[in-house]
Structure formats: structure tokens, C-alpha cells
Design a protein around this motif. Structure first.
Motif, PDB file in Angstrom:
ATOM      1  N   PHE A   1       0.867  -1.195   0.000  1.00  0.00           N
ATOM      2  CA  PHE A   1       0.000   0.000   0.000  1.00  0.00           C
ATOM      3  C   PHE A   1       0.897   1.237   0.000  1.00  0.00           C
ATOM      4  O   PHE A   1       0.648   2.217  -0.685  1.00  0.00           O
ATOM      5  CB  PHE A   1      -0.898   0.034   1.238  1.00  0.00           C
ATOM      6  CG  PHE A   1      -1.727  -1.206   1.467  1.00  0.00           C
ATOM      7  CD1 PHE A   1      -1.898  -2.159   0.477  1.00  0.00           C
ATOM      8  CD2 PHE A   1      -2.330  -1.425   2.699  1.00  0.00           C
ATOM      9  CE1 PHE A   1      -2.648  -3.301   0.716  1.00  0.00           C
ATOM     10  CE2 PHE A   1      -3.097  -2.552   2.936  1.00  0.00           C
ATOM     11  CZ  PHE A   1      -3.255  -3.493   1.953  1.00  0.00           C
TER      12      PHE A   1
ATOM     13  N   THR B   1     -15.439  -6.082   2.686  1.00  0.00           N
ATOM     14  CA  THR B   1     -14.310  -6.637   1.935  1.00  0.00           C
ATOM     15  C   THR B   1     -13.024  -6.122   2.585  1.00  0.00           C
ATOM     16  O   THR B   1     -13.034  -5.088   3.280  1.00  0.00           O
ATOM     17  CB  THR B   1     -14.335  -6.158   0.480  1.00  0.00           C
ATOM     18  OG1 THR B   1     -14.112  -4.747   0.471  1.00  0.00           O
ATOM     19  CG2 THR B   1     -15.670  -6.495  -0.197  1.00  0.00           C
ATOM     20  N   GLN B   2     -11.911  -6.797   2.316  1.00  0.00           N
ATOM     21  CA  GLN B   2     -10.654  -6.318   2.904  1.00  0.00           C
ATOM     22  C   GLN B   2     -10.368  -4.891   2.447  1.00  0.00           C
ATOM     23  O   GLN B   2     -10.001  -4.033   3.247  1.00  0.00           O
ATOM     24  CB  GLN B   2      -9.502  -7.247   2.498  1.00  0.00           C
ATOM     25  CG  GLN B   2      -9.468  -8.554   3.302  1.00  0.00           C
ATOM     26  CD  GLN B   2      -8.369  -9.481   2.827  1.00  0.00           C
ATOM     27  OE1 GLN B   2      -8.311  -9.832   1.645  1.00  0.00           O
ATOM     28  NE2 GLN B   2      -7.488  -9.884   3.725  1.00  0.00           N
ATOM     29  N   ASP B   3     -10.581  -4.611   1.174  1.00  0.00           N
ATOM     30  CA  ASP B   3     -10.319  -3.252   0.676  1.00  0.00           C
ATOM     31  C   ASP B   3     -11.168  -2.219   1.414  1.00  0.00           C
ATOM     32  O   ASP B   3     -10.683  -1.159   1.811  1.00  0.00           O
ATOM     33  CB  ASP B   3     -10.608  -3.172  -0.828  1.00  0.00           C
ATOM     34  CG  ASP B   3      -9.506  -3.837  -1.661  1.00  0.00           C
ATOM     35  OD1 ASP B   3      -9.779  -4.262  -2.786  1.00  0.00           O
ATOM     36  OD2 ASP B   3      -8.373  -3.938  -1.142  1.00  0.00           O
ATOM     37  N   GLU B   4     -12.449  -2.566   1.633  1.00  0.00           N
ATOM     38  CA  GLU B   4     -13.329  -1.623   2.341  1.00  0.00           C
ATOM     39  C   GLU B   4     -12.820  -1.391   3.764  1.00  0.00           C
ATOM     40  O   GLU B   4     -12.814  -0.266   4.265  1.00  0.00           O
ATOM     41  CB  GLU B   4     -14.752  -2.193   2.397  1.00  0.00           C
ATOM     42  CG  GLU B   4     -15.521  -2.155   1.097  1.00  0.00           C
ATOM     43  CD  GLU B   4     -16.841  -2.940   1.152  1.00  0.00           C
ATOM     44  OE1 GLU B   4     -16.952  -3.866   1.997  1.00  0.00           O
ATOM     45  OE2 GLU B   4     -17.737  -2.654   0.342  1.00  0.00           O
TER      46      GLU B   4
ATOM     47  N   TRP C   1      -9.685  -1.955   5.027  1.00  0.00           N
ATOM     48  CA  TRP C   1      -8.395  -1.263   5.091  1.00  0.00           C
ATOM     49  C   TRP C   1      -8.600   0.248   4.902  1.00  0.00           C
ATOM     50  O   TRP C   1      -7.970   1.058   5.575  1.00  0.00           O
ATOM     51  CB  TRP C   1      -7.454  -1.775   3.990  1.00  0.00           C
ATOM     52  CG  TRP C   1      -6.918  -3.157   4.206  1.00  0.00           C
ATOM     53  CD1 TRP C   1      -6.628  -3.745   5.413  1.00  0.00           C
ATOM     54  CD2 TRP C   1      -6.618  -4.139   3.206  1.00  0.00           C
ATOM     55  NE1 TRP C   1      -6.170  -5.033   5.202  1.00  0.00           N
ATOM     56  CE2 TRP C   1      -6.140  -5.303   3.867  1.00  0.00           C
ATOM     57  CE3 TRP C   1      -6.683  -4.159   1.807  1.00  0.00           C
ATOM     58  CZ2 TRP C   1      -5.743  -6.454   3.189  1.00  0.00           C
ATOM     59  CZ3 TRP C   1      -6.279  -5.304   1.112  1.00  0.00           C
ATOM     60  CH2 TRP C   1      -5.825  -6.444   1.806  1.00  0.00           C
ATOM     61  N   ALA C   2      -9.535   0.571   4.011  1.00  0.00           N
ATOM     62  CA  ALA C   2      -9.852   2.002   3.774  1.00  0.00           C
ATOM     63  C   ALA C   2     -10.518   2.594   5.019  1.00  0.00           C
ATOM     64  O   ALA C   2     -10.174   3.688   5.474  1.00  0.00           O
ATOM     65  CB  ALA C   2     -10.753   2.146   2.560  1.00  0.00           C
TER      66      ALA C   2
ATOM     67  N   ASP D   1      -5.021   1.991   3.859  1.00  0.00           N
ATOM     68  CA  ASP D   1      -4.826   1.578   2.466  1.00  0.00           C
ATOM     69  C   ASP D   1      -4.020   2.676   1.785  1.00  0.00           C
ATOM     70  O   ASP D   1      -3.647   3.675   2.418  1.00  0.00           O
ATOM     71  CB  ASP D   1      -6.171   1.358   1.778  1.00  0.00           C
ATOM     72  CG  ASP D   1      -6.974   2.666   1.659  1.00  0.00           C
ATOM     73  OD1 ASP D   1      -7.876   2.732   0.818  1.00  0.00           O
ATOM     74  OD2 ASP D   1      -6.680   3.614   2.413  1.00  0.00           O
TER      75      ASP D   1
ATOM     76  N   GLY E   1      -4.551   2.564  -6.231  1.00  0.00           N
ATOM     77  CA  GLY E   1      -4.839   1.145  -6.045  1.00  0.00           C
ATOM     78  C   GLY E   1      -4.212   0.676  -4.753  1.00  0.00           C
ATOM     79  O   GLY E   1      -3.228   1.218  -4.294  1.00  0.00           O
ATOM     80  N   SER E   2      -4.781  -0.403  -4.163  1.00  0.00           N
ATOM     81  CA  SER E   2      -4.217  -0.836  -2.855  1.00  0.00           C
ATOM     82  C   SER E   2      -3.065  -1.802  -3.106  1.00  0.00           C
ATOM     83  O   SER E   2      -2.945  -2.344  -4.192  1.00  0.00           O
ATOM     84  CB  SER E   2      -5.288  -1.550  -2.041  1.00  0.00           C
ATOM     85  OG  SER E   2      -5.707  -2.695  -2.741  1.00  0.00           O
TER      86      SER E   2
END
Ligand SMILES: Cc1ncc(C[n+]2csc(CCOP(=O)(O)OP(=O)(O)O)c2C)c(N)n1
Ligand SMILES: CC(=O)[C@@H](O)[C@H](O)COP(=O)(O)O
Ligand SMILES: [Mg+2]
Length: 650
Positions: free
Chosen positions: A528, A612-615, A617-618, A623, A649-650
Motif C-alpha cells: 500500500f 471486503t478487505q479493501d473496504e 483497510w480504507a 490503504d 490502487g491498494s
């Protein structure tokens, strides 16, 4: 959204089931409930599946016979509680299952009064239900029933037996344990208990006589408490004569009933009705099939149907998302292939998993070297101390335990491994935020709970090559206890089968040079930081990035460089801020009288729900976008100043 059948659509809460339907209607209710689960889960994916289908009839019978939520129903693990959620007011929201801000994938007290106990980690239901029973006995609320539904897999955990042992002692506690026996864990169930349960299920003589006793019970159970005395004398004598001993559960003072067909909803309801009138600790042994009622799951691979993702409900075809370009492998598969590669060269290497062979990919070694890889059942504490035993004999056990499940074996790590400085390699898969499983399963704490253990080496790879090198280094002679943690999901390298390099213990690396600010990372979030650095270059900002590789021992030479050169430092970890990696950096700064502005990015001191992981981490701000934002704030840059469009992008 999703159409419920004519019976199911009349059921908003269990009292509707009890008031509007008779026991003869329960098969139809069960069929419609099963279909609803198939309709929704096949489309939304991202969920468990087989286990809920296996307990549809049990769920309907339980809510029909017992006065839930006054009668306390506790699900073990809770991955099988989709039918329960649909019958208890969440049918219209069920399509949000495990989606950010939607319903949880496990029973959760804050979500519903019918979710009497929060679960997700296995084998807690007996202890919790017994606590409820003893509490209500003390409060003189003796009309309440307390039911724990536990699977044969969950029953392999020591904690389940701790609960049984105590419950058998609380003879007048109104507790019913329902053993949902489908011979499956996520993978096939293992251990002597599984064989024992199969024996009980198949011992015809015992069951035939039991039927006679059962019929007799049915006739006399209306006569109140003395029925219990008569029945226990009859069934105890018969069992004693037939089996020369009562069964395991009866030897713990449980009244054992069964095994019965857990899919005969009318039969189950009638038996539950009878059991309501028998006081004291009881266990009902139900035989079910994971995925029951959906032929593709019944006939397919039950491990695959444990959590299949999106599938075509008409053809049973599981939808595989085919990536446009080659994708990096999952970290777990890099572990699985690498441990075999290392074990081929080092005959001392052994593999251990507590019931997650597919989940952590130790199944690769179990297939290649079956005498050197062990699934010990859902028994994390045993897995760790079993590994310690192996290490005392000069072997090098790789004990792979999901980070959140390892929380259960903290003392075994400290007392049985680290205190004795034994050479056990802990591979903590699912380190960091895991996504849809949510707060119970996030591996948020391992950097904190491992780094303060004396003798422990704690490492986290930024990518697949780093993971391989850490595994290679850990198996070299006499390294002592070595923990390597890595996240759920994919790495970043498509070409990852790189030659092994021995790492210097406690040595990190400078990944990027820069002058404006320093970012110090541990593990996967280093990627990241790299994405953020590329983005910041467009604004003319140059960032020095240090991947520390080890939380313990931490690279002090590198940190002296950081605090000598920079007055603004960001630390990034996919782990809790309290006592985590950033805390270690702050401790170094204080111990060495450095002064700098340090911002620590990681998981805040609260529970993070599913998404989700992305959600997630944000949401936690670490992220790539979160890192960019933090750099700009620390450099007093206008947050809108950016030449690149869109997010990073992550
Ligand atoms: C402490 C802990 N270890 C491992 C897991 C992972 N896990 C979730 S469900 C499951 C299998 C449970 O088997 P069983 O209780 O028989 O339920 P079934 O899926 O067969 O209905 C495992 C190992 C967990 N949730 N908690
Ligand atoms: C219910 C349970 O605990 C397991 O099924 C867990 O959800 C597996 O997690 P992964 O999907 O990360 O393997
Ligand atoms: Mg099972």
C-alpha cells in the motif's frame, strides 16, 4: 428481492411458526426455508452454505418446540445459523449477509435478541448455554430451556469437553446439547471421537434396545420427575448390560438420546417436545448431512460446499472468476507449496493444522507427505503443545494456525514453546483484517500478543518471496520460536518461486529513497505504501520507505537511520495499534531520545465489522489512499493537490 414460499412468507418471527402451523406443516416450512437459503446464497456468494442446509430441519424444529427467545438457543461457530436468522426476523435482510453494513455471517447479540450468544470461534456453545442455565436456576427462572447446537467438528475441541465436564456436575441445570453429527468439519472430521460417534451410530444392538427404552420413555415421560428416575434405571441397566459401560456422554452424567435422523423434522420436533420434560443435562445426537436437500452439495465435495461462493443453483456449477491476466497466488498456497519444497530437503520439518488443512493449504503437504503433516482437529491449544513435543525431539514443526484462532493458544505459545525456547515455527495465516468473517476472525492482535513474548521472533512478509525466505530462514538450525504472519488472500508477485535466501534475523530493508517523509511498514501493507509513494511522486513528494520485515527483534540500525534523517514518520501495520508494530517504533524512539512527529496507521482500538478487505483497510485509513492522505496532512499539503486522477490502487 427474493421470493419466500407461501408458508415461509408468513413467518416473520418464531411465534408465527408456532401459532400458524402444526407439526405436520414443518416439512413444507423446512423445504421453503432451504430453498430460500439456496436462492440467496447462490446469488450473493461470499458466504458459508453446506452447514446451514444440514440443520434446516433442526432449526425449524427448535424454533417450533422451544419458546425462543425466552428459551435460550446457542449455535456453535454459527456458520450454520442462516435458517435461524431467516426465521428470526432477518429474512428481508438476509441478502446483505456478510456484506459491509449488512447482517453478520454469525449470530451476534447486538443484531437480534434471538442471537443469545455471539459466536464465530468454535466450541463455545456448551459453556455459554450452561452459564445461562445456571444463571436462570439461580434466578429461579426454572421454566427456561437452554440449548446448545454443536457440530461433530466443534466437539473435537477441548473447550467442548470442559463444558460437558462442568455441565455433568450441575445435575439440575436445564441444559440440552444437540450434537449435530455430519462426519464433517470443513474438511472431513478427524480423531478418535469421530470413530467413537460412528460406533454409537452404527451399534445396532444398542440402538434397538434404546428404541424400546425410548418408546417406554415416551409413554411415561408425562408422569413428571419420577419418570426420570424410572427411565434412568431402565436405560442405565440396559446400556450397562449391552455396552458393558454407558457411553462417553452418559459417563459424564448426561442423559444421551439418539442417534436420530436430524432431517426428519416431525420426528425431531416430537423428540424435542419429550426432552423438554426431562430435567438435567441431556444430549441429543442427531445424524445429518452437510448440504442436505441440495443434490449438488450432497453429492459434491462437502469441503467445497462449506463456502462455495456464487453458484448456479440449477446446475450446481460454482462460478469461478477467471482473471484477465495471471494473478499472484494466495499467500496460503505459497505456504503450502513452500513447506513441501523445504520438507523435501529437511527431513525434520513437520506440518500441523488444527482443522484447517484446506484453509491454510497444509493439505498440499498432507497429500505429498501424509506421515509428516497432521490435522489435529479443532484443537489449537493441543496443536501448539503437540508441536512443542515434536520440537523437543529435534524436529522442526511448522504449526499453521489462523491468527484469530491462535488467540486460543496464547499460553501454550508462551509456556510450552517460548519459555523453553523450542524451535517451533508458527505460521499465522489470516493475519490482519480478513474481510467477510468480521470481528471474530480478524487477525488483529498477533503482532501485539507475539512481540512481547521473550525468545519469540516475529516476522511478516511484504510479498510471496519474502514469505518463502522467512520460512526458509525459520527452519535453519536452532532459531527458537519463530512466528511468521501473513494475510488472507493474494500476494503481489506472479513469479514467486524464487530461490531461497537466508534472512538476517531482525534485519529490515529500505525499499525506496526519499527526503520529505519516512514510511515504516511491516508485512503486506508495504505494498500500500509503494502505491502511495508512486502517487505522491506526481505531486513532487519523495518518500523513504522502510519494510522492517521483523517486529521482533526490530532493526534498530534502520530505525536510527529513520529518526536521524526524518522528523516526520508514518508507521503502517495490518494489526492493532495498541501494542502493535507502531508501538514498537515509538518505544524505540523514546528509548533513544529521538523527537519526531510520528503517525501510526493500523487497526484502531475497536472491533471492525465485516466487509471486503479493501473496504476495511480504507475504513481504518491504512490503504494507499489513507497513506496518501496522511502524508499530505503531515506535509501540510492541500488534499486536493494531485496531478493524478482517481484513487490509488491498494
Ligand atoms: C477456534 C476455531 N477453530 C477453527 C475454526 C474454523 N471452523 C469453522 S467451522 C469449522 C468446522 C466445524 O465443524 P462442525 O462443528 O462439525 O460443523 P459443520 O460445519 O459440520 O456443521 C471450523 C474448523 C473456528 N471457527 N474456530
Ligand atoms: C466458519 C469459520 O470459521 C471458517 O469457515 C472460516 O470462515 C474460514 O475462513 P476463510 O474463508 O478465511 O478460510
Ligand atoms: Mg460437522
Amino acid at each position: 428481492m427474493y421470493k419466500a414460499g407461501p408458508y415461509l412468507e408468513q413467518i416473520h418471527l418464531p411465534h408465527d411458526l408456532r401459532e400458524k402451523f402444526t407439526v405436520e406443516d414443518l416439512p413444507q416450512v423446512s423445504d421453503e426455508l432451504r430453498q430460500y437459503i439456496i436462492d440467496v446464497i447462490s446469488e450473493i456468494g461470499n458466504s458459508h452454505f453446506g452447514a446451514s442446509l444440514g440443520v434446516v430441519e433442526l432449526t425449524v424444529a427448535l424454533h417450533y418446540v422451544f419458546n425462543t427467545p425466552e428459551d435460550q438457543l446457542v449455535w456453535d461457530v454459527g456458520h450454520q445459523a442462516y435458517g435461524h436468522k431467516i426465521l428470526t426476523g432477518r429474512r428481508e435482510r438476509f441478502h446483505t449477509n456478510r456484506i459491509k453494513d449488512g447482517i453478520s455471517g454469525f449470530p451476534k447479540r447486538s443484531e437480534s435478541e434471538y442471537d443469545t450468544f455471539g459466536v464465530g470461534h468454535s466450541s463455545t456453545s456448551i459453556s455459554a448455554a450452561l452459564g445461562m442455565a445456571v444463571a436462570n436456576r439461580y434466578k429461579k427462572e426454572t421454566n427456561k430451556h437452554h440449548i446448545a447446537v454443536i457440530g461433530d467438528g466443534a466437539m473435537t475441541a477441548g473447550m467442548a469437553f470442559e463444558g460437558l465436564n462442568h455441565a455433568g456436575f450441575e445435575k439440575d441445570a436445564n441444559l440440552l446439547v444437540i450434537l449435530n453429527d455430519n462426519c464433517m468439519s470443513i474438511d472431513p472430521n478427524v480423531g478418535a471421537l469421530k470413530e467413537y460417534l460412528t460406533d454409537i451410530t452404527t451399534s445396532h444392538t444398542y440402538n434397538k434396545v434404546k428404541d424400546e427404552v425410548w418408546k417406554l420413555l415416551g409413554r411415561i415421560s408425562k408422569f413428571g420427575p419420577d419418570a426420570q428416575t424410572i427411565a434412568s434405571k431402565i436405560s442405565g441397566a440396559l446400556k450397562g448390560s449391552i455396552l458393558k459401560q454407558s457411553n462417553l456422554f452418559e459417563s459424564l452424567n448426561f442423559r444421551y438420546f439418539g442417534p436420530i435422523d436430524g432431517h426428519d423434522v416431525i420426528g425431531v420436533a416430537k423428540i424435542l417436545e419429550d426432552l423438554k420434560h426431562i430435567p438435567g443435562p441431556k444430549i441429543l445426537h442427531c445424524i445429518t448431512k452437510k448440504g442436505a436437500g441440495y443434490k449438488f452439495a450432497e453429492e459434491g465435495n462437502p469441503t467445497q460446499w462449506h463456502a462455495p461462493g456464487i453458484f448456479n443453483k440449477d446446475t450446481g456449477e460454482i462460478v469461478k472468476i477467471v482473471p484477465k491476466s495471471p494473478q499472484p497466488p494466495k499467500y496460503q498456497d505459497v505456504f503450502g507449496h513452500t513447506i513441501v519444497e523445504l520438507a523435501e530437503k529437511n527431513e525434520k520439518i513437520m506440518g500441523i493444522t488444527p482443522a484447517m488443512p484446506s484453509g491454510c493449504s497444509l493439505n498440499i503437504m498432507m497429500k505429498a507427505m501424509p506421515d509428516r503433516a497432521f490435522d489435529v482437529g479443532i484443537a489449537e491449544q493441543h496443536a501448539v503443545t503437540f508441536s512443542a513435543g515434536l520440537a523437543t525431539q529435534g524436529l522442526v514443526p511448522f504449526c499453521n494456525i489462523y491468527s484469530s484462532f491462535m488467540q486460543r493458544a496464547y499460553d501454550q505459545v508462551l509456556h510450552d514453546v517460548a519459555l523453553q525456547n523450542l524451535n517451533v515455527v508458527f505460521c499465522l495465516d489470516r493475519g490482519g483484517l480478513v474481510g467477510a468473517d468480521g470481528a471474530t476472525h480478524h487477525g488483529a492482535y498477533d503482532l501485539a500478543y507475539m512481540r512481547h513474548i521473550p525468545n519469540m521472533i516475529v516476522a511478516a512478509p511484504m510479498n510471496e518471496q519474502e514469505l518463502r525466505n522467512m520460512m526458509y530462514t525459520a527452519q535453519l538450525e536452532d532459531k527458537g520460536p519463530f512466528a511468521i504472519r501473513y494475510p488472507r488472500g493474494n500476494g503481489v508477485m506472479t513469479e514467486w518461486k524464487t530461490p531461497f535466501e537466508e534472512l538476517s534475523i531482525g534485519k529490515g530493508r529500505r525499499v525506496s529513497n526519499g527526503t520529505d517523509i519516512a514510511i515504516v511498514t511491516i508485512g503486506h501493507p508495504g505494498n500500500f505504501a509503494q502505491a502511495a509513494i508512486d502517487h505522491l511522486k506526481l505531486s513532487g513528494v519523495t518518500v523513504a520507505h522502510y519494510d522492517m520485515r521483523f517486529v521482533k527483534p526490530i532493526d534498530e540500525v534502520l530505525l536510527h537511520e529513520v529518526f536521524t534523517k526524518f522528523k516526520k514518520v508514518i508507521t503502517v501495520e495490518d494489526g492493532c495499534l495498541m501494542g502493535g508494530f507502531g508501538s514498537a517504533v515509538i518505544e524505540f524512539m523514546a528509548d533513544n531520545q529521538y523527537h519526531a512527529e510520528v503517525v501510526r496507521l493500523g487497526i484502531p482500538d475497536k472491533y471492525i465489522n465485516h466487509g471486503t478487505q479493501d473496504e476495511l483497510w480504507a475504513e481504518c485509513g491504512y490503504d494507499a489512499n489513507g497513506i496518501v492522505k496522511t502524508v499530505k496532512t503531515m506535509l501540510h499539503m492541500d488534499q486536493t493537490t494531485q496531478r493524478a486522477s482517481g484513487s490509488v490502487g491498494s
